[in-house]
Motif scaffolding. Structure first.
Motif, PDB file in Angstrom:
ATOM      1  N   GLY A 155      45.447  40.871  44.113  1.00  0.00           N
ATOM      2  CA  GLY A 155      46.279  41.516  43.107  1.00  0.00           C
ATOM      3  C   GLY A 155      47.763  41.336  43.335  1.00  0.00           C
ATOM      4  O   GLY A 155      48.579  41.744  42.511  1.00  0.00           O
ATOM      5  N   ALA A 162      44.898  39.134  39.450  1.00  0.00           N
ATOM      6  CA  ALA A 162      44.099  40.175  38.820  1.00  0.00           C
ATOM      7  C   ALA A 162      44.571  40.246  37.376  1.00  0.00           C
ATOM      8  O   ALA A 162      45.774  40.275  37.107  1.00  0.00           O
ATOM      9  CB  ALA A 162      44.291  41.514  39.525  1.00  0.00           C
ATOM     10  N   GLY A 171      41.528  43.900  34.806  1.00  0.00           N
ATOM     11  CA  GLY A 171      41.766  43.794  36.240  1.00  0.00           C
ATOM     12  C   GLY A 171      40.883  42.807  36.972  1.00  0.00           C
ATOM     13  O   GLY A 171      40.924  42.725  38.194  1.00  0.00           O
TER      14      GLY A 171
END
Length: 197
Positions: free
Chosen positions: A71, A141, A148
Motif C-alpha cells: 500500500g 493498492a 483496496g
C-alpha cells in the motif's frame, strides 16, 4: 519453499497471497495451502504436518505486514520498508537450484526460518527487484473507494492507481458526479462527462 522458476513470479505469489489475506484475514490453513500449491509449492510441503496451523498463522501475519508495503506509494518509504524486512528476515543472498528448477536467488533463512519469515524475505526480494527494474513502485493498492485490492503495475505507461479499468471508470464517474453536484450548488449548469482515456 521456493522462490523462482520458469514461468513463476514471486511478485504475483506475493500479491495473490497478500490480497487473499486482506480479503479474509482468517483465511483457513487449507485455503492458504491451496493458494501456495497454485503457485508451485510442493504438495509435500503443504500437508497439515508440514504446513501447520501455527505456520498458517505466521504466514497470515506476514501477508498482513507485506500488505502495508504493497500500500506504500512513496518510493523512499517503500525502499526503507524493504530494507527493514531484509535486515530482520533476510540473510546473505545465495544462488540455489532444487526440485528441477533453474538457478535462482534466495535471501530467506531456509526451512528453519519458517513460512512467515520465508514469505517476508522472498516478498521483499520480489518488490526490490521490481523497484530497481522499473525505477518506480510497480505495485499498489487500488485507490477506488471501497476496493483496496493489491495489484502489480509492471506494464508501460504512467503509474497505476487502480486495480482494474472498472475501478478507474467508477472513480472517474464518481468524480464527475461530485463536480456536477458542486457546480449545481454554486449555480452552474451540469458539465459533460469527459471522454475516457
Amino acid at each position: 519453499m521456493s522462490d523462482s522458476r520458469d514461468g513463476f513470479s514471486a511478485a504475483r505469489r506475493l500479491i495473490d497471497l497478500a490480497e487473499a489475506v486482506r480479503a479474509d484475514p482468517e483465511l483457513p490453513r487449507a485455503a492458504l495451502a491451496e493458494l501456495l500449491a497454485g503457485h508451485g509449492e510442493r504438495p509435500a510441503d503443504l500437508t497439515p504436518e508440514a504446513f501447520t496451523e501455527a505456520a498458517a498463522d505466521a504466514l497470515r501475519a506476514a501477508a498482513r505486514r507485506m500488505g502495508a508495503v504493497l500500500g506504500e506509494s512513496d518510493e523512499d518509504r517503500a525502499a526503507e520498508a524493504l530494507n527493514a524486512l531484509f535486515a530482520e528476515y533476510g540473510t546473505r543472498p545465495r544462488l540455489t537450484r532444487h526440485d528441477g528448477h533453474p538457478w535462482h536467488l534466495h535471501v530467506d533463512r531456509g526451512d528453519e526460518g519458517g513460512w512467515g519469515d520465508w514469505f517476508l524475505a522472498s516478498g521483499a526480494l520480489a518488490l526490490a527487484q521490481l523497484l530497481t527494474e522499473y525505477g518506480r513502485i510497480a505495485w499498489g493498492a487500488c485507490a477506488a473507494a471501497g476496493c483496496g485490492r493489491f495489484f502489480l503495475a509492471t506494464g508501460p505507461g504512467s503509474t497505476r492507481r487502480y486495480c482494474s479499468g472498472s475501478c478507474a471508470t467508477r472513480e472517474r464517474v464518481a468524480a464527475h458526479r461530485r463536480r456536477r453536484r458542486e457546480g449545481e450548488r454554486e449555480g452552474r449548469g451540469p458539465r459533460e462527462l469527459p471522454a475516457a482515456t
